[in-house]
Scaffold this motif. Structure first.
Motif, PDB file in Angstrom:
ATOM      1  N   PRO A 124       0.834  -1.200   0.000  1.00  0.00           N
ATOM      2  CA  PRO A 124       0.000   0.000   0.000  1.00  0.00           C
ATOM      3  C   PRO A 124       0.870   1.251   0.000  1.00  0.00           C
ATOM      4  CG  PRO A 124      -0.729  -1.580   1.655  1.00  0.00           C
ATOM      5  CD  PRO A 124       0.605  -2.054   1.165  1.00  0.00           C
ATOM      6  N   GLY A 125       0.559   2.203  -0.886  1.00  0.00           N
ATOM      7  CA  GLY A 125       1.463   3.325  -1.113  1.00  0.00           C
ATOM      8  C   GLY A 125       1.153   4.610  -0.376  1.00  0.00           C
ATOM      9  N   TYR A 126       0.215   4.598   0.540  1.00  0.00           N
ATOM     10  CA  TYR A 126      -0.212   5.837   1.188  1.00  0.00           C
ATOM     11  C   TYR A 126       0.883   6.389   2.118  1.00  0.00           C
ATOM     12  CZ  TYR A 126      -3.416   8.819   3.956  1.00  0.00           C
ATOM     13  OH  TYR A 126      -4.039   9.841   4.604  1.00  0.00           O
ATOM     14  N   THR A 129       1.108   4.913   5.527  1.00  0.00           N
ATOM     15  CA  THR A 129       1.001   3.452   5.569  1.00  0.00           C
ATOM     16  C   THR A 129       2.269   2.768   5.087  1.00  0.00           C
ATOM     17  OG1 THR A 129      -1.384   3.607   5.137  1.00  0.00           O
ATOM     18  CG2 THR A 129      -0.344   1.466   4.746  1.00  0.00           C
ATOM     19  N   THR A 136      -0.198  -6.141   2.916  1.00  0.00           N
ATOM     20  CA  THR A 136      -1.598  -6.557   3.067  1.00  0.00           C
ATOM     21  C   THR A 136      -1.789  -7.624   4.155  1.00  0.00           C
ATOM     22  OG1 THR A 136      -2.069  -5.924   0.815  1.00  0.00           O
ATOM     23  CG2 THR A 136      -3.602  -7.458   1.844  1.00  0.00           C
ATOM     24  N   GLN A 139      -1.828  -5.897   7.444  1.00  0.00           N
ATOM     25  CA  GLN A 139      -3.065  -5.140   7.693  1.00  0.00           C
ATOM     26  C   GLN A 139      -4.140  -6.056   8.265  1.00  0.00           C
ATOM     27  OE1 GLN A 139      -4.307  -1.772   6.457  1.00  0.00           O
ATOM     28  NE2 GLN A 139      -2.181  -1.149   6.591  1.00  0.00           N
ATOM     29  N   SER A 242      -9.617   0.601   3.430  1.00  0.00           N
ATOM     30  CA  SER A 242      -8.507  -0.240   3.861  1.00  0.00           C
ATOM     31  C   SER A 242      -7.195   0.370   3.381  1.00  0.00           C
ATOM     32  CB  SER A 242      -8.595  -1.637   3.240  1.00  0.00           C
ATOM     33  OG  SER A 242      -9.779  -2.269   3.593  1.00  0.00           O
ATOM     34  N   TYR A 243      -6.152   0.173   4.123  1.00  0.00           N
ATOM     35  CA  TYR A 243      -4.785   0.612   3.814  1.00  0.00           C
ATOM     36  C   TYR A 243      -4.572   2.107   4.050  1.00  0.00           C
ATOM     37  CZ  TYR A 243      -5.206  -3.758   1.268  1.00  0.00           C
ATOM     38  OH  TYR A 243      -5.482  -5.052   0.915  1.00  0.00           O
ATOM     39  N   LEU A 244      -5.656   2.888   4.146  1.00  0.00           N
ATOM     40  CA  LEU A 244      -5.492   4.308   4.471  1.00  0.00           C
ATOM     41  C   LEU A 244      -5.708   4.502   5.971  1.00  0.00           C
ATOM     42  CD1 LEU A 244      -7.243   6.195   1.540  1.00  0.00           C
ATOM     43  CD2 LEU A 244      -4.966   5.200   1.661  1.00  0.00           C
ATOM     44  N   GLU A 245      -6.801   3.969   6.491  1.00  0.00           N
ATOM     45  CA  GLU A 245      -7.069   4.107   7.923  1.00  0.00           C
ATOM     46  C   GLU A 245      -6.594   2.840   8.642  1.00  0.00           C
ATOM     47  OE1 GLU A 245      -7.766   7.054   8.271  1.00  0.00           O
ATOM     48  OE2 GLU A 245      -8.469   7.410   6.232  1.00  0.00           O
ATOM     49  N   ALA A 246      -6.269   3.001   9.911  1.00  0.00           N
ATOM     50  CA  ALA A 246      -5.730   1.873  10.682  1.00  0.00           C
ATOM     51  C   ALA A 246      -6.775   0.763  10.821  1.00  0.00           C
ATOM     52  CB  ALA A 246      -5.304   2.364  12.072  1.00  0.00           C
ATOM     53  N   PRO A 247      -6.375  -0.491  10.611  1.00  0.00           N
ATOM     54  CA  PRO A 247      -7.307  -1.613  10.800  1.00  0.00           C
ATOM     55  C   PRO A 247      -7.806  -1.653  12.244  1.00  0.00           C
ATOM     56  CG  PRO A 247      -5.281  -2.349   9.727  1.00  0.00           C
ATOM     57  CD  PRO A 247      -5.043  -0.942  10.192  1.00  0.00           C
TER      58      PRO A 247
ATOM     59  N   ALA B   3      -5.966  -1.343  -3.072  1.00  0.00           N
ATOM     60  CA  ALA B   3      -5.233  -0.098  -2.903  1.00  0.00           C
ATOM     61  C   ALA B   3      -3.838  -0.195  -3.532  1.00  0.00           C
ATOM     62  CB  ALA B   3      -5.099   0.249  -1.431  1.00  0.00           C
ATOM     63  N   SER B   5      -0.615   0.428  -5.692  1.00  0.00           N
ATOM     64  CA  SER B   5      -0.001   1.680  -6.094  1.00  0.00           C
ATOM     65  C   SER B   5       1.430   1.419  -6.485  1.00  0.00           C
ATOM     66  CB  SER B   5      -0.047   2.667  -4.940  1.00  0.00           C
ATOM     67  OG  SER B   5       0.722   2.164  -3.883  1.00  0.00           O
ATOM     68  N   LEU B 107      -1.582   3.888  12.756  1.00  0.00           N
ATOM     69  CA  LEU B 107      -0.776   2.773  12.254  1.00  0.00           C
ATOM     70  C   LEU B 107       0.700   3.155  12.320  1.00  0.00           C
ATOM     71  CD1 LEU B 107      -0.893  -0.023  10.700  1.00  0.00           C
ATOM     72  CD2 LEU B 107      -0.635   1.347   8.627  1.00  0.00           C
TER      73      LEU B 107
END
Ligand SMILES: [Zn+2]
Lengths: 394, 143
Positions: A124-126, A129, A136, A139, A242-247, B3, B5, B107
């Motif tokens: 995930p590239g955020y 994150t 994944t 996560q 998913s992947y942006l906000e914390a699980p 997601a 990227s 996170l």
């Protein structure tokens, strides 16, 4: 039951699911789209809505309504980004209100031909994150650990679910992991650890492949090639990305919404048979049974042992699921396609006459569910996007 | 699982991919460079939020300030990653969700900790880690 039989699935198709097929995403997608229209006895000129996560065609500027219509050289009433149960529910709503008559739901994934062991989607590239190294599986390990902490689920539960699903893939010649088992729960636990508590055999596959679903109205379905499978309805809810906000195990917070979906249709959980869990990771079987309302939060570990087998009350993923059949990056449609195949008696396994629809129900070679009539397909059903659809045999 | 990227543009061989600030998040990373953990705080209702959002998630006000927080929290969940996405991540390492004392979930990583000893609920404190002149990262240590 109060649900109406007014929208049907009339076409399905899945391409072979393989690693690095050397095909483009759009090529795979069109192969599956054409295959599903053939299956239905329809043509591209009949299509008036398209729902896909990605339709990477035309001018390369995205799957907007105008771009898709221009590429296909025909008017399109509606284009939307979704897949699986959420897409089927959206398409059914369009058909019920007369805004579309033939909705196609293609999905395809093709890996770049790089040599990296880790698929691009697992990175995930955020901004908040990527640098944490939360691939994944990490996560979803965070989701699994939270469930263990709150509800006492165990790695033995996860291993039980993974071995059951993977053993279905073991006897599915179309599955990525065909003939790779059988597995005991101990085999699952012995596999290499990826993100504690998830071992490699508790994780999804990564492969190429495509799928497509065709929906139409009850009137139009009468002229299609095969018996319809009815889309009764369901529920969908988003809470985060998913992947942006914390699980945080937010999926359990959607339980009321999912249960109201059953109530609205007048369907009791015990009236259903197959449950196509979105089994991206092994803990998801019990977590989604809880989130759908089949049992209470915390009861899932014991519950899946009572229900998820091929001869039990709610067979889960007879195709082998994301873990054993296919995870082509966008595997949501497969949950629906397997139900349609089971209801149509189009299941290929190791029974000598499975191609003619004759099954032995010997579970060392047979993955056919006995006469499914009312089945549940989940997905997206992850950490933030939660949905299911109820399908009924004609 | 969508997601996907591309690796970020700052990624170089042998280095973990570092964050690329946006206009909205630049003040956060400026705070990090001074070893300060800043969260957006609503000027209308005082709620904190994480990750950065244009509007307050509680009252939808557009007015906010970047406000220093305690850096204290508890472990909400954690995992030990054994199979890194890139060789630059030295496995095994701990990825965790921390419930900050001010409320939001974050996170991050827990560092300098025996994975076998870590538990949900453990108290932690932020640890600043300078990666480059531009980027300081926030990880956590047992408090
Ligand atoms: Zn506010």
């Amino acid at each position: 039951m109060t649900a109406k039989r007014d929208v049907a699935i009339v076409g399905i198709h899945a391409t072979p699911q393989r690693r690095r097929m050397g095909k483009t995403v759009i090529g795979l997608m069109m192969e599956s789209l054409n295959g599903s229209l053939d299956d239905a006895g329809l043509q591209m000129s009949d299509v008036d809505a398209l729902i896909a996560y990605d339709f990477p065609a035309g001018n390369g500027e995205g799957a907007t309504d105008g771009n898709v219509a221009w590429q296909l050289k025909q008017p399109i009433n509606f284009v939307w980004q979704q897949s699986g149960a959420s897409a089927v529910l959206t398409g059914a709503a369009l058909i019920r209100d007369g805004l579309a008559e033939v909705v196609v739901i293609p999905a395809a994934g093709a890996q770049a031909t790089d040599t990296e062991a880790t698929a691009a989607y697992t990175r995930p590239g955020y901004e908040f994150t990527e640098w944490t190294g939360s691939i994944t599986p990490a996560q979803f390990a965070l989701q699994a650990r939270r469930h263990m902490h709150l509800y006492g689920s165990t790695v033995d539960d996860f291993a039980y679910a993974a071995s059951t699903i993977r053993n279905n893939a073991h006897i599915n010649p179309e599955a990525m992991m065909f003939s790779r088992g059988p597995y005991t729960p101990a085999d699952i636990l012995k596999a290499r650890m990826v993100a504690d508590p998830l071992t490699l055999l508790m994780c999804s596959l990564t492969n190429d492949g495509a799928s497509c679903i065709v929906l139409t109205s009850a009137e139009r379905a009468r002229y299609c090639r095969k018996a319809p499978v009815w889309v009764l309805g369901g529920a969908m809810e988003s809470r985060k990305t998913s992947y942006l906000e914390a699980p945080s195990l937010d999926i359990i917070n959607s339980r009321d919404k999912m249960m109201r979906g059953f109530e609205r249709l007048g369907v009791r959980h015990e009236d259903t048979d197959m449950v196509m869990i979105y089994d991206h990771f092994a803990h998801s079987v019990q977590v989604q049974m809880e989130a759908l309302g089949f049992c209470k939060p915390g009861e899932g570990g014991a519950y899946i042992r009572e229900v998820m087998g091929l001869d039990q009350k709610h067979p889960v993923c007879p195709d082998g699921g994301n873990q054993g059949y296919s995870h082509n990056m966008i595997p949501y449609n497969f949950k629906i396609i397997e139900i349609v195949k089971q209801m149509r008696n189009e299941i290929i396994d190791l029974c000598p006459q499975s191609a003619e629809g004759i099954h032995t129900y010997d579970r060392s070679i047979c993955r056919k569910v006995r006469d499914p009539k009312l089945s549940v397909a989940c997905g997206p059903m992850t950490e933030g996007r939660h949905s299911f659809v109820l399908l009924e045999k004609n | 699982m969508h997601a996907a990227s591309e690796p970020t543009e700052t990624m170089m061989a042998g280095q973990i991919p570092l964050p690329v600030p946006s206009k909205m998040t630049e003040p956060f990373w400026a705070g990090m460079r001074q070893n300060k953990l800043l969260l957006q705080r609503c000027k209308t209702c005082n709620a904190y939020r994480w990750t950065p959002q244009v509007l307050c998630r509680d009252c939808y006000s557009e007015d906010y300030e970047w406000s220093e927080v305690s850096g204290k929290g508890t472990v909400f969940s954690y995992t030990v990653v054994h199979r890194p996405p890139l060789p630059a991540f030295k496995a095994p390492y701990i990825v965790a969700v921390i419930e900050l004392a001010e409320g939001p979930l974050m996170l991050t990583n827990v560092i300098d900790c025996d994975p076998a000893a870590l538990k949900v609920g453990d108290k932690v404190k932020v640890a600043f880690e300078k990666a480059t002149d531009e980027v300081t990262l926030y990880r956590f240590r047992l408090a």
